[in-house]
Design a protein around this motif. Structure first.
Motif, PDB file in Angstrom:
ATOM      1  N   VAL A 490      13.047  -1.129 -12.903  1.00  0.00           N
ATOM      2  CA  VAL A 490      12.404  -1.987 -11.838  1.00  0.00           C
ATOM      3  C   VAL A 490      13.771  -2.618 -11.226  1.00  0.00           C
ATOM      4  CG1 VAL A 490      10.805  -3.482 -10.960  1.00  0.00           C
ATOM      5  CG2 VAL A 490      10.275  -1.747 -12.747  1.00  0.00           C
ATOM      6  N   ILE A 504       7.165  -2.597  -5.180  1.00  0.00           N
ATOM      7  CA  ILE A 504       7.837  -2.414  -6.339  1.00  0.00           C
ATOM      8  C   ILE A 504       8.794  -1.456  -6.293  1.00  0.00           C
ATOM      9  CG2 ILE A 504       7.822  -2.285  -9.018  1.00  0.00           C
ATOM     10  CD1 ILE A 504       4.994  -3.230  -9.057  1.00  0.00           C
ATOM     11  N   PHE A 506      12.213   0.887  -7.591  1.00  0.00           N
ATOM     12  CA  PHE A 506      13.009   1.385  -8.780  1.00  0.00           C
ATOM     13  C   PHE A 506      14.410   1.724  -8.372  1.00  0.00           C
ATOM     14  CE2 PHE A 506       8.424   1.917  -9.429  1.00  0.00           C
ATOM     15  CZ  PHE A 506       8.274   1.518 -10.937  1.00  0.00           C
ATOM     16  N   LEU A 614       6.988  -7.672 -14.412  1.00  0.00           N
ATOM     17  CA  LEU A 614       7.775  -7.951 -13.239  1.00  0.00           C
ATOM     18  C   LEU A 614       7.785  -9.095 -12.727  1.00  0.00           C
ATOM     19  CD1 LEU A 614       6.621  -4.487 -11.867  1.00  0.00           C
ATOM     20  CD2 LEU A 614       8.551  -4.885 -13.179  1.00  0.00           C
TER      21      LEU A 614
END
Length: 745
Positions: A490, A504, A506, A614
């Motif tokens: 991440v 989110i 990556f 996260l």
């Protein structure tokens, strides 16, 4: 004195016709010498019966009397030219006959263009030079044949296509025709196809000819050979629907020759010989590959020999279980050898040859075998003699492989555990994982040792095993090898500028958009037959909006609000759309589920999927509340007071929290403390019980005078802002001004 005229005595020499029906009335012409040299009418004597005739330029004409016997008789015919006083001393025979009764036409069909020789069978058909055949409206000369005790031979004329009545007359006179039989005048035959197109030169191949204008005929025949060099005809059978004809090829010399078809067995002119048949020596077979096959999957056979010819009917026979053959060339043939056992050990296979007719099925116990003779037929009928044998062995089962997980590019010896592994050494055992094969060492009937190097990417590889040297592989859904790939990492979890969604992202390598390992195609019955083959792992791709619980822990999903959803914007971005009443704060974190978000195009292991908490970040600068109040500056004594905060902003994607205060002690305020406290309660009570962005107070709740209000707005990020607003309640009504406009809007 009597005058006497001398004349030459008549001598009859011929009568036409020389035959007639027993009922009489046949018009005959008697010719000879001295017949027409006298003026008296002639008298014809048929045996003992006299009839008066008359003269013509060709001789004497007479109508026959009835026969002296109703069945038949031959009488002597003499003539008198003096009125019946004296008759000629010489005579000629005349034959009385019963009307012919026809029983059969051979053939009863012929080309409409004519020329078909028809033999008419029946009774009462006598030799006659005046025989006539009548095909409907057309009459032609016929001939007598002694065949079958007497028959008539007629050649058909050119006729329109139709069915006609065919009758004969021995005298040639229309009144003496027999009762008719049907004769068919047919159009030309056009041959379009022939199956099979080849067969052994020893004969016996049954061929099916497809053609137009076929009619069911018992006289149909086939011929082989170029025009003018045709062989003897042989019998053809026309199908009841008139679409095909079948004939059996006789023995003959090798080579390709046109085949001809005739419905009357005579006229082969109109086929154009578009179909050709090949006679060839019976093929020989000498070698078979493979020689062994798994009972639950079968195999693809390669037969080596000589003289192979491809036709649409070419077949292989494995112990009289037939399969279509593909001739590669004159020395090589491919054909399937079907499975002979129901699938129980083998769950899937790369090459699977089910016998849909279930012919020749048997159950083989572990370690059992079944030998079956393999043959080939170019015509699908006459199979070559063969000493080739295919041995079926019981399909193996595999319970596990170890290790079941390798790192990318790692080498190891894989131990395959199962049952039914061949130990006869006739063929090598080969393990296939993905596209990579490994020749194994057979330790026992239950253990194989197979060297293997994992591919350079994370992937799930099905374990497939061949026990016939790598020709056919049988696989097992529960047996596969996983190779480990790097996990997706991440890069950030950031609120969008509206604070209604979180992205989110990556870092490389990208994810595979949350492809999940699933029950095989969602089914538990795959691999049980040929129509539902299994794949080792089926990955379902999440497309569109899906439940965030697929990728986030339950406690994280609870923070997102009702109706939250997730969607993959691309392979590197997962977007979370917040629902209503979310409780997620900047200080909270989101927890990814293990074994869900994996590397793009690679199957990752639980330890190699994106994982962990996260930390959320927000875009800068953070939004600050900007409260706004909508209300009248002055209201009358009877007016309601409406306070609205609808134009306020800075909520950061959620709902602002509002607090009202009445500043009774402000220098501009003219109301008392008690009035201010009461008004303050009324405003806040209105917000609780009504629209939280609009408060409506009755006139009785608002004191007269100058009122100073303070509004404080707070957002969920912890920021607050306040403003003040002054409102005057007058003791007199506030005027209302109306402006009329010609174009009101």
């Amino acid at each position: 004195k009597v005058g006497v005229t001398a004349y030459t005595a008549p001598v009859p020499t011929a009568v036409t016709p020389s035959v007639g029906v027993t009922t009489g009335q046949t018009l005959i012409t008697l010719t000879g010498t001295g017949i027409d040299g006298f003026t008296a009418l002639p008298v014809c004597r048929f045996g003992v019966r006299d009839v008066q005739g008359f003269l013509s330029s060709g001789g004497a004409l007479c109508l026959t009397p009835t026969a002296p016997h109703p069945l038949a008789a031959t009488v002597q015919l003499s003539i008198s030219i003096d009125g019946g006083i004296t008759f000629s001393t010489s005579s000629t025979p005349f034959v009385y006959h019963r009307l012919p009764i026809l029983s059969e036409l051979r053939p009863s069909i012929g080309l409409a263009t004519g020329g078909t020789v028809v033999t008419v069978l029946g009774t009462n058909i006598l030799e006659s030079a005046t025989l006539k055949c009548k095909f409907g409206p057309s009459t032609v000369d016929g001939n007598y044949s002694s065949f079958n005790g007497g028959s008539a031979v007629c050649v058909s004329p050119n006729l329109p296509i139709d069915v006609y009545s065919l009758s004969i007359s021995l005298s040639g006179q229309s009144s003496e025709h027999s009762e008719p039989l049907n004769y068919t005048a047919h159009p030309p035959i056009v041959v379009s196809n022939l199956e099979p197109s080849a067969g052994p030169s020893t004969g016996g191949t049954s061929v099916t000819i497809t053609a137009t204008n076929l009619i069911n005929s018992t006289f149909a025949q086939c011929k082989l050979g170029e025009e003018g060099q045709q062989e003897s005809p042989f019998t053809a059978t026309v199908s009841a629907d008139g679409l095909t004809a079948v004939c059996v090829i006789p023995s003959g010399s090798d080579g390709e020759k046109p085949i001809w078809l005739s419905l009357d067995g005579q006229d082969f002119r109109t086929n154009n010989a578009t179909a050709r048949f090949i006679r060839a020596q019976q093929p020989t077979t000498s070698y078979l590959q493979p020689r062994y096959a798994a009972s639950e999957s079968g195999t693809a056979l390669l037969i080596v020999g000589s003289g192979f010819i491809q036709t649409t009917r070419s077949l292989c026979s494995v112990a009289s279980v037939y399969s279509p053959a593909t001739v590669l060339n004159s020395t090589h043939v491919n054909c399937p050898a079907y499975a002979i056992s129901s699938r129980s050990r083998s769950q899937q296979t790369g090459n699977f040859f089910p016998d849909l007719a279930n012919a020749g099925m048997e159950t083989l116990t572990t370690g059992g075998t079944s030998d079956r003779v393999v043959k080939f037929a170019m015509d699908g009928q006459l199979f070559s003699s063969s000493s080739l044998t295919l041995t079926y062995f019981a399909s193996h089962s595999v319970s596990s492989i170890s290790p079941a997980k390798l790192s990318v590019s790692e080498s190891a010896t894989i131990t395959v555990t199962g049952a039914g592994f061949r130990t006869d050494g006739a063929d090598a055992a080969v393990l296939r994982l993905g596209s990579t094969t490994s020749t194994c060492t057979v330790s026992s009937s239950t253990i194989l040792l197979c060297p293997f190097t994992a591919p350079a990417q994370g992937i799930a590889l099905i374990g497939e095993l061949s026990l016939n040297g790598g020709v056919d592989y049988e696989g097992h859904n529960s047996v596969f090898l996983l190779t480990q790939a790097a996990r997706p990492e991440v890069a950030a979890a950031t609120f969008q500028s509206t604070f209604t969604a979180i992205d989110i992202t990556f870092a490389s390598p990208a994810t595979d958009r949350a492809a999940f390992r699933n029950a095989v195609n969602g089914s538990t019955s795959c691999g049980t037959d040929a129509t539902s083959p299994c794949h080792v792992i089926t990955e379902r791709q999440l497309s569109g909006t899906f439940d965030c619980g697929e990728v986030l822990a339950t406690e994280s999903v609870a923070l997102l609000g009702d109706g939250a959803g997730c969607v993959w914007a691309d392979n590197s971005t997962l977007t979370i759309f917040l629902g209503s009443t979310p409780t997620l704060a900047l200080t909270d974190s989101l927890l990814l589920l293990n074994n869900t978000i994996m590397r793009g195009l690679e199957v990752s292991l639980p330890l190699e999927s994106a994982t962990g908490n996260l930390t959320l970040t927000a875009p800068m600068p953070l939004p600050v509340p900007a409260p706004a109040v909508q209300a009248k500056d002055v209201i009358g004594p009877c007016d309601v007071l409406t306070l609205s905060t609808l134009l306020s902003s800075g909520a950061a994607g959620r709902t602002l929290t509002f607090t009202w205060e009445v500043l009774w002690n402000d220098t501009a305020s003219t109301i008392t403390e008690a009035q201010g406290a009461a008004l303050n309660n009324s405003i806040n009570a209105s917000y609780v019980t009504s629209d939280i962005q609009t408060a409506t107070l009755a006139a009785s709740e608002v004191p007269t005078g100058t009122i100073v209000l303070r509004l404080t707005a707070s957002n969920w990020l912890g920021f607050s802002t306040n403003i003040t607003r002054t409102i005057v309640k007058s003791t007199s009504d506030v005027p209302t001004i109306t402006i009329d406009s010609p174009n009101p809007r």
